[in-house]
Design a protein around this motif. Sequence first.
Motif, PDB file in Angstrom:
ATOM      1  N   HIS A  72      91.131  -0.429   8.608  1.00  0.00           N
ATOM      2  CA  HIS A  72      90.837   1.012   8.622  1.00  0.00           C
ATOM      3  C   HIS A  72      91.751   1.749   7.646  1.00  0.00           C
ATOM      4  O   HIS A  72      91.323   2.660   6.945  1.00  0.00           O
ATOM      5  N   LEU A  73      92.998   1.318   7.616  1.00  0.00           N
ATOM      6  CA  LEU A  73      93.944   1.924   6.668  1.00  0.00           C
ATOM      7  C   LEU A  73      93.496   1.634   5.236  1.00  0.00           C
ATOM      8  O   LEU A  73      93.488   2.521   4.388  1.00  0.00           O
ATOM      9  N   ARG A  74      93.074   0.402   4.984  1.00  0.00           N
ATOM     10  CA  ARG A  74      92.651   0.016   3.629  1.00  0.00           C
ATOM     11  C   ARG A  74      91.457   0.865   3.172  1.00  0.00           C
ATOM     12  O   ARG A  74      91.410   1.336   2.039  1.00  0.00           O
ATOM     13  N   LEU A  75      90.482   1.033   4.079  1.00  0.00           N
ATOM     14  CA  LEU A  75      89.292   1.814   3.719  1.00  0.00           C
ATOM     15  C   LEU A  75      89.663   3.268   3.466  1.00  0.00           C
ATOM     16  O   LEU A  75      89.134   3.908   2.555  1.00  0.00           O
TER      17      LEU A  75
ATOM     18  N   TRP B  86      84.165   3.691   9.402  1.00  0.00           N
ATOM     19  CA  TRP B  86      84.975   2.529   9.013  1.00  0.00           C
ATOM     20  C   TRP B  86      84.675   1.328   9.921  1.00  0.00           C
ATOM     21  O   TRP B  86      84.776   0.192   9.485  1.00  0.00           O
ATOM     22  N   VAL B  87      84.302   1.585  11.173  1.00  0.00           N
ATOM     23  CA  VAL B  87      83.932   0.474  12.061  1.00  0.00           C
ATOM     24  C   VAL B  87      82.760  -0.285  11.447  1.00  0.00           C
ATOM     25  O   VAL B  87      82.753  -1.513  11.367  1.00  0.00           O
ATOM     26  N   LYS B  88      81.778   0.478  10.932  1.00  0.00           N
ATOM     27  CA  LYS B  88      80.618  -0.161  10.292  1.00  0.00           C
ATOM     28  C   LYS B  88      81.037  -0.834   8.995  1.00  0.00           C
ATOM     29  O   LYS B  88      80.623  -1.944   8.686  1.00  0.00           O
ATOM     30  N   ALA B  89      81.843  -0.123   8.201  1.00  0.00           N
ATOM     31  CA  ALA B  89      82.229  -0.646   6.891  1.00  0.00           C
ATOM     32  C   ALA B  89      83.077  -1.910   7.017  1.00  0.00           C
ATOM     33  O   ALA B  89      82.930  -2.830   6.205  1.00  0.00           O
ATOM     34  N   VAL B  90      83.925  -1.976   8.044  1.00  0.00           N
ATOM     35  CA  VAL B  90      84.775  -3.163   8.224  1.00  0.00           C
ATOM     36  C   VAL B  90      83.883  -4.392   8.402  1.00  0.00           C
ATOM     37  O   VAL B  90      84.176  -5.466   7.910  1.00  0.00           O
ATOM     38  N   GLN B 158      83.170  11.053   4.270  1.00  0.00           N
ATOM     39  CA  GLN B 158      83.103   9.595   4.358  1.00  0.00           C
ATOM     40  C   GLN B 158      81.744   9.157   4.898  1.00  0.00           C
ATOM     41  O   GLN B 158      81.127   8.233   4.375  1.00  0.00           O
ATOM     42  N   LYS B 159      81.276   9.873   5.903  1.00  0.00           N
ATOM     43  CA  LYS B 159      79.980   9.516   6.483  1.00  0.00           C
ATOM     44  C   LYS B 159      78.862   9.743   5.466  1.00  0.00           C
ATOM     45  O   LYS B 159      77.984   8.905   5.301  1.00  0.00           O
ATOM     46  N   ALA B 160      78.944  10.875   4.773  1.00  0.00           N
ATOM     47  CA  ALA B 160      77.898  11.204   3.784  1.00  0.00           C
ATOM     48  C   ALA B 160      77.866  10.147   2.677  1.00  0.00           C
ATOM     49  O   ALA B 160      76.784   9.703   2.268  1.00  0.00           O
ATOM     50  N   LEU B 161      79.031   9.733   2.205  1.00  0.00           N
ATOM     51  CA  LEU B 161      79.075   8.750   1.114  1.00  0.00           C
ATOM     52  C   LEU B 161      78.621   7.374   1.605  1.00  0.00           C
ATOM     53  O   LEU B 161      77.909   6.656   0.899  1.00  0.00           O
ATOM     54  N   TYR B 162      79.013   7.035   2.818  1.00  0.00           N
ATOM     55  CA  TYR B 162      78.613   5.730   3.370  1.00  0.00           C
ATOM     56  C   TYR B 162      77.096   5.699   3.588  1.00  0.00           C
ATOM     57  O   TYR B 162      76.428   4.737   3.207  1.00  0.00           O
ATOM     58  N   ASP B 163      76.561   6.768   4.170  1.00  0.00           N
ATOM     59  CA  ASP B 163      75.113   6.827   4.404  1.00  0.00           C
ATOM     60  C   ASP B 163      74.353   6.751   3.086  1.00  0.00           C
ATOM     61  O   ASP B 163      73.311   6.104   2.979  1.00  0.00           O
ATOM     62  N   TYR B 164      74.893   7.429   2.064  1.00  0.00           N
ATOM     63  CA  TYR B 164      74.255   7.384   0.747  1.00  0.00           C
ATOM     64  C   TYR B 164      74.279   5.949   0.212  1.00  0.00           C
ATOM     65  O   TYR B 164      73.266   5.447  -0.297  1.00  0.00           O
TER      66      TYR B 164
END
Lengths: 113, 180
Positions: A72-75, B86-90, B158-164
């Motif tokens: 999370h920190l990295r992101l 970030w949970v999704k992105a991880v 962050q949400k807007a960029l991730y969704d995009y």
Amino acid sequence: MSILRRLRRLLAGLPNGGQGGGGEGSGGGQGEPVSCQEALARVHEYLDGELDETSHRQVAHHFAVCQRCYPHLRLEERFREFLHHHAGQEERAPDHLKEKVLELLASEGERKD
Amino acid sequence: MDAVFRFALRLSGSRDQAEDLVQDTFLRAYRAWDQYTPGTQCRSWLFTICRNLYLRRRERGQRHDEIVSENVDKSSGPFEVVNPVWVKAVEADPEGSFFDSIVDEEVLDRIRQLPEDYRTAVILSDLEGFTYQEIADLTGVPVGTVKSRLFRGRRILQKALYDYAVSMGYVSPPAGEIEE
């Protein structure tokens, strides 16, 4: 107070002087580890350099040892690097605007004199 | 002048408006030069003038209900400590490589879509490197409010960029979110 915290206090020989009593044991004294929740709640202040030295060290230590929180920190860091480089940082005021502003200020100066 | 122009451009989202704002900012600063405290950050002072001009023009150009609706945080409910994006992105892209595929124009667009209070806080902190205290002074709100605006503004962005990124196929949505 969590069981873990109580245990830590007992091991550290600190009195369990009740909640919110201030002093050494409350609110993350020197070197006291922070939880995942606390570390993540402070991640912005941590990266913004807005934490005091002790809190900064505590949060840094948590991210260094917690495998769940570190990504999370990295992101969060990647997001900032990305924003910094991709949000028009290289944008410059056009030359005609600079000239126009100089003209405006010059004529304002003449008017004042 | 470049920094004021960038700030005006990100605030207003329009080059024409940004140019007008820059001209008026410098003119006002010149007229009010005796109010400037030597030794304080000139950039902060110019940004304050620029933002005030921007807000005044926006007020003139829009109806009150439009301004209110622009400033409403459309994200629902309180924000969780753990960032769900970030949970999704991880899971899907822990290195955040999807960021590399997003073009500058999209980023600027998403910044412009933030409610004004959040937009200003994010621009001043993440793009201009102001401290919380400097942002508080510049916008006339307590430091706690700056923290909260930054927290919310960044989360929305962050949400807007991730969704995009998901919509463009730059990152795969988590398995549970793939439509059958």
